[in-house]
Design a protein around this motif. Structure first.
Motif, short mmCIF file in Angstrom:
data_model
loop_
_atom_site.label_atom_id
_atom_site.label_comp_id
_atom_site.label_asym_id
_atom_site.label_seq_id
_atom_site.Cartn_x
_atom_site.Cartn_y
_atom_site.Cartn_z
N ARG A 1 0.77 -1.37 -0.11
CA ARG A 1 0.06 0.00 0.00
C ARG A 1 0.72 1.10 0.06
N TYR A 2 1.91 1.09 0.67
CA TYR A 2 2.87 2.28 0.71
C TYR A 2 3.49 2.80 -0.51
N TYR A 3 3.77 1.66 -1.28
CA TYR A 3 4.38 1.79 -2.53
C TYR A 3 3.36 2.16 -3.60
N ALA A 4 2.31 1.65 -3.46
CA ALA A 4 1.14 2.03 -4.41
C ALA A 4 0.83 3.43 -4.16
N GLN A 5 0.76 3.95 -2.99
CA GLN A 5 0.43 5.52 -2.83
C GLN A 5 1.46 6.28 -3.37
N LEU A 6 2.73 5.73 -3.43
CA LEU A 6 3.74 6.64 -3.82
C LEU A 6 3.76 6.76 -5.55
N ALA A 7 3.27 5.50 -6.23
CA ALA A 7 3.27 5.35 -7.64
C ALA A 7 1.92 6.35 -7.88
N GLU A 8 0.83 6.23 -7.24
CA GLU A 8 -0.40 7.05 -7.62
C GLU A 8 0.18 8.76 -7.38
N ARG A 9 0.94 8.99 -6.56
CA ARG A 9 0.96 10.39 -6.54
C ARG A 9 1.84 10.93 -7.70
N PHE A 10 2.67 9.98 -8.21
CA PHE A 10 3.49 10.51 -9.42
C PHE A 10 2.97 9.96 -10.78
N GLY A 11 1.93 9.54 -10.57
CA GLY A 11 1.21 9.01 -11.88
C GLY A 11 1.88 7.71 -12.40
N LYS A 12 2.28 6.73 -11.80
CA LYS A 12 2.79 5.69 -12.18
C LYS A 12 1.92 4.28 -11.97
N THR A 13 2.07 3.30 -12.64
CA THR A 13 1.29 2.03 -12.31
C THR A 13 1.50 1.56 -10.81
N GLU B 1 11.31 7.89 -4.32
CA GLU B 1 10.56 9.08 -4.41
C GLU B 1 11.58 10.33 -4.60
N ARG B 2 12.81 10.14 -4.27
CA ARG B 2 13.71 11.28 -5.02
C ARG B 2 13.81 11.13 -6.41
N LYS B 3 13.83 10.18 -7.02
CA LYS B 3 13.79 9.84 -8.36
C LYS B 3 12.58 10.45 -9.08
N PHE B 4 11.64 10.17 -8.74
CA PHE B 4 10.23 10.40 -9.33
C PHE B 4 10.12 12.11 -9.18
N LYS B 5 10.41 12.78 -8.14
CA LYS B 5 10.54 14.22 -7.96
C LYS B 5 11.44 14.95 -8.92
N LEU C 1 11.87 17.46 -14.15
CA LEU C 1 12.64 17.76 -15.56
C LEU C 1 11.34 17.65 -16.73
N LYS C 2 9.98 17.21 -16.26
CA LYS C 2 8.95 17.10 -17.14
C LYS C 2 8.20 18.51 -17.38
N PRO C 3 8.24 19.02 -18.69
CA PRO C 3 7.42 20.06 -18.74
C PRO C 3 5.76 20.03 -18.08
N SER C 4 5.34 21.01 -17.78
CA SER C 4 3.94 21.06 -17.09
C SER C 4 3.02 20.94 -18.20
N VAL C 5 1.79 20.24 -17.95
CA VAL C 5 0.80 19.97 -18.97
C VAL C 5 0.31 21.41 -19.45
N GLU C 6 0.09 22.37 -18.35
CA GLU C 6 -0.20 23.82 -18.88
C GLU C 6 0.47 24.37 -19.79
N ILE C 7 2.02 24.04 -19.78
CA ILE C 7 2.68 24.71 -20.88
C ILE C 7 2.37 24.18 -22.13
N ASN C 8 2.36 22.84 -22.28
CA ASN C 8 1.94 22.38 -23.51
C ASN C 8 0.37 22.55 -24.00
N GLU C 9 -0.29 23.00 -23.09
CA GLU C 9 -1.68 23.29 -23.62
C GLU C 9 -1.58 24.82 -24.18
N ILE C 10 -0.91 25.71 -23.93
CA ILE C 10 -0.90 27.05 -24.22
C ILE C 10 -0.78 27.11 -25.69
#
Length: 116
Positions: free
Chosen positions: A12-24, A90-94, A99-108
């Motif tokens: 459950r701990y790892y699943a919450q981490l994955a959910e927070r960062f949009g992973k499976t 957690e550090r890797k996902f942060k 480094l990943k561009p924001s969704v809002e920037i792509n939508e502009i």
């Protein structure tokens, strides 16, 4: 029985981490289970090898059902391995999110091109 509760908590701990960062979620939940069980197996084999090398007669009197000091120490080491891997991920996902561009920037650009 204690290991089952630890495995459920780690999943459950790892699943919450994955959910927070949009992973499976279940991939990382199974990773937690694999880390815990792998560490337990390695420590169990190491302890058995140590007992076999130092006192071969002690292997005949093994009790696999009770709690022993070696069992509790290996449980704590396994929990520490799961926790350290969690911190690493957690550090890797942060870093990936920075480094990943924001969704809002792509939508502009898309909304401007669609209106034009």
């Amino acid at each position: 029985m204690l290991s089952i509760f630890i495995l459920i908590g780690a999943y459950r701990y790892y699943a919450q981490l994955a959910e927070r960062f949009g992973k499976t979620k279940w991939h990382y939940g199974l990773l937690a289970i694999g880390i815990y069980l792998g560490t337990q197996i390695i420590l169990g084999l190491s302890y058995g090898t140590y007992l076999g090398a130092t006192n071969p007669e002690a292997l005949d009197d093994m009790n696999y059902t009770g709690f022993s000091a070696a069992n509790m120490i290996s449980c704590l080491i396994s929990i520490a391995a799961v926790w350290r891997t969690y911190q690493f991920l957690e550090r890797k996902f942060k870093k990936e999110n920075l480094l990943k561009p924001s969704v809002e920037i792509n939508e502009i650009g898309k909304t401007f091109i669609d209106k034009g």
